[in-house]
Design a protein around this motif. Structure first.
Motif, PDB file in Angstrom:
ATOM      1  N   ARG A  59       5.534   3.710   1.350  1.00  0.00           N
ATOM      2  CA  ARG A  59       5.235   2.498   0.825  1.00  0.00           C
ATOM      3  C   ARG A  59       4.772   1.566   2.381  1.00  0.00           C
ATOM      4  O   ARG A  59       6.057   1.509   3.267  1.00  0.00           O
ATOM      5  CB  ARG A  59       6.038   2.108  -0.277  1.00  0.00           C
ATOM      6  CG  ARG A  59       5.704   2.858  -1.278  1.00  0.00           C
ATOM      7  CD  ARG A  59       6.277   2.339  -2.053  1.00  0.00           C
ATOM      8  NE  ARG A  59       5.671   0.880  -2.621  1.00  0.00           N
ATOM      9  CZ  ARG A  59       4.645   0.733  -3.840  1.00  0.00           C
ATOM     10  NH1 ARG A  59       4.395   2.071  -4.056  1.00  0.00           N
ATOM     11  NH2 ARG A  59       4.273  -0.407  -4.171  1.00  0.00           N
ATOM     12  N   THR A  67       0.870  -1.750   0.150  1.00  0.00           N
ATOM     13  CA  THR A  67      -0.210  -0.203   0.097  1.00  0.00           C
ATOM     14  C   THR A  67       0.580   1.296   0.043  1.00  0.00           C
ATOM     15  O   THR A  67       2.251   1.314   1.132  1.00  0.00           O
ATOM     16  CB  THR A  67      -0.487   0.085   1.123  1.00  0.00           C
ATOM     17  OG1 THR A  67      -1.315  -1.211   1.010  1.00  0.00           O
ATOM     18  CG2 THR A  67      -1.856   1.021   0.842  1.00  0.00           C
ATOM     19  N   GLU A 124      -3.936   4.846   0.169  1.00  0.00           N
ATOM     20  CA  GLU A 124      -3.486   5.729  -0.699  1.00  0.00           C
ATOM     21  C   GLU A 124      -3.878   7.082  -0.917  1.00  0.00           C
ATOM     22  O   GLU A 124      -3.278   8.317  -1.164  1.00  0.00           O
ATOM     23  CB  GLU A 124      -3.304   4.992  -1.998  1.00  0.00           C
ATOM     24  CG  GLU A 124      -2.764   3.341  -1.283  1.00  0.00           C
ATOM     25  CD  GLU A 124      -2.250   2.712  -2.238  1.00  0.00           C
ATOM     26  OE1 GLU A 124      -3.602   2.184  -3.729  1.00  0.00           O
ATOM     27  OE2 GLU A 124      -1.175   1.942  -2.777  1.00  0.00           O
ATOM     28  N   CYS A 163       1.015   3.821   1.620  1.00  0.00           N
ATOM     29  CA  CYS A 163       1.107   5.357   2.112  1.00  0.00           C
ATOM     30  C   CYS A 163       1.827   5.544   3.417  1.00  0.00           C
ATOM     31  O   CYS A 163       2.472   3.476   3.527  1.00  0.00           O
ATOM     32  CB  CYS A 163      -0.639   4.959   2.562  1.00  0.00           C
ATOM     33  SG  CYS A 163      -0.577   3.294   3.514  1.00  0.00           S
TER      34      CYS A 163
END
Ligand code: FES
Ligand SMILES: [Fe+2]
Length: 347
Positions: free
Chosen positions: A264, A147, A302, A149
């Motif tokens: 990430r 993901t 995200e 973030c």
């Protein structure tokens, strides 16, 4: 980014690493290569050859797992990072031919990476996640979801499950958790538990249909235990109002997040339940869970990150709601642990 170092991070599911295989994975900004030693134990090295810095993960695992051969000029390194073979010249091994080893462990079906000096690795700090390993295969749904973030947004997500009532309305949310008062229990400097209890609401569809009498008012529980840096164990369940929990349906779930880089996150989920135990039920439930995680949580995380950009979280002055108590406590604890490490390392 400054990461907590005196801590274990999940590096993967144990069965992601088959014998004979080299697994490349970047954790905490550092490219690593994982492999199994001849005894089946797990090893990891910095994924950068000492000669001209080729990725070792593109090479070969040799001698049954005893050494990794660099793909470029063939130096071999063992699990301690020592060069054990030099095919060039007289074969003498240069003193500097070493790569950094990492302390790793396998526990509860997971691979773990110690983020500090290998010599200081303390396996007693690996949280006990054995509960999920006891569930039958046909009551288990696992997945990996990289993901884009910051890993702490994932902790916020799981520690504030009021979002289920909105983001997952109709499947995992029924409104009950937003009306319930979160109880936050401090479990020490590395752990927090958040509990939401409700009574009299109908359970969300994913639970209601498995109750003995669907549609009736239920007692519901949602309990998340966070352990630094980003390991979360979650129990969610429901029983008919007034009945003991044992007569209802319960789930035990792991949400495991490890930074890959600053923006990430590696995210593994592992959901188990004590009801609907069959291959058919698993096949029916899997798409519901996967839809929530891949089509709802991941895009939300995200898009939050895109809005935040590279700004520091607190600098944006986030508004606090009742449901944020646990997530904020966890962030404060993590910040304090990292600050203490930084202070201890200062000259
Ligand atoms: S780069 Fe690895 S042996 Fe040359
Ligand atoms: Fe969610």
């Amino acid at each position: 980014m400054t990461y907590l170092r005196h801590a274990w991070y999940v590096a993967g599911f144990a069965d992601e690493l088959a014998p004979g295989q080299l697994l490349a994975r970047t954790l905490l900004d550092e490219p690593l290569v994982f492999f199994r030693r001849p005894d089946g134990g797990v090893a990891a090295l910095q994924d950068r050859c000492a000669h001209r810095f080729a990725p070792l993960s593109a090479g070969l695992l040799c001698d049954g797992g005893a050494a990794v051969q660099c793909p470029y000029h063939g130096l071999r390194f063992d699990a301690t990072g020592a060069c054990v073979h030099n095919p060039h010249g007289t074969g003498v091994i240069p003193r500097a031919a070493r790569v950094k080893p990492c302390a790793v462990a396998q526990r509860d079906g997971l691979l773990w990476l110690w983020a500090g000096d290998a010599a200081s690795a303390d396996e007693s700090l690996i949280p006990d996640l054995s509960a999920v390993t006891r569930a039958p295969e046909h009551a288990t749904i696992r997945g990996y979801l990289p993901t884009a973030c910051d890993y702490r947004l994932l902790a916020d997500n799981i520690l504030d499950l009021t979002h289920a009532d909105f983001l997952h309305a109709g499947s995992l949310g029924s409104g009950a958790i937003t009306r319930a008062q979160a109880q936050v229990v401090d479990l020490g400097e590395r752990s927090v538990r958040v509990t939401w209890l409700s009574s009299g609401d109908q359970a969300p569809a994913a639970f209601d249909e498995h109750l003995r009498e669907p549609g009736r008012p239920a007692d519901q529980w949602t309990e998340v235990t966070w352990t630094a840096p980003c390991v979360m164990q979650l129990h969610v369940g429901a029983t008919l109002q007034g009945e003991p929990r044992e007569r209802g349906v319960d789930t035990c779930n792991l949400h495991l997040a490890t930074p890959e880089t600053a923006g990430r996150t590696h995210y593994w989920y592992w959901s188990t339940r004590n009801f609907a135990i069959s291959a058919e039920a698993n096949a029916a439930i899997r798409p519901v869970i996967e839809f929530a995680f891949t089509q709802q949580d991941k895009p939300m995380l995200e898009s939050q990150q895109r809005r935040i950009g590279s700004a520091e979280f607190w600098s944006l002055r986030p508004v606090m709601l009742a449901g944020d108590a646990g997530a904020v406590r966890a962030r404060r604890k993590l910040d304090a642990l990292i600050a203490a490490e930084v202070a201890a390392a200062a000259p």
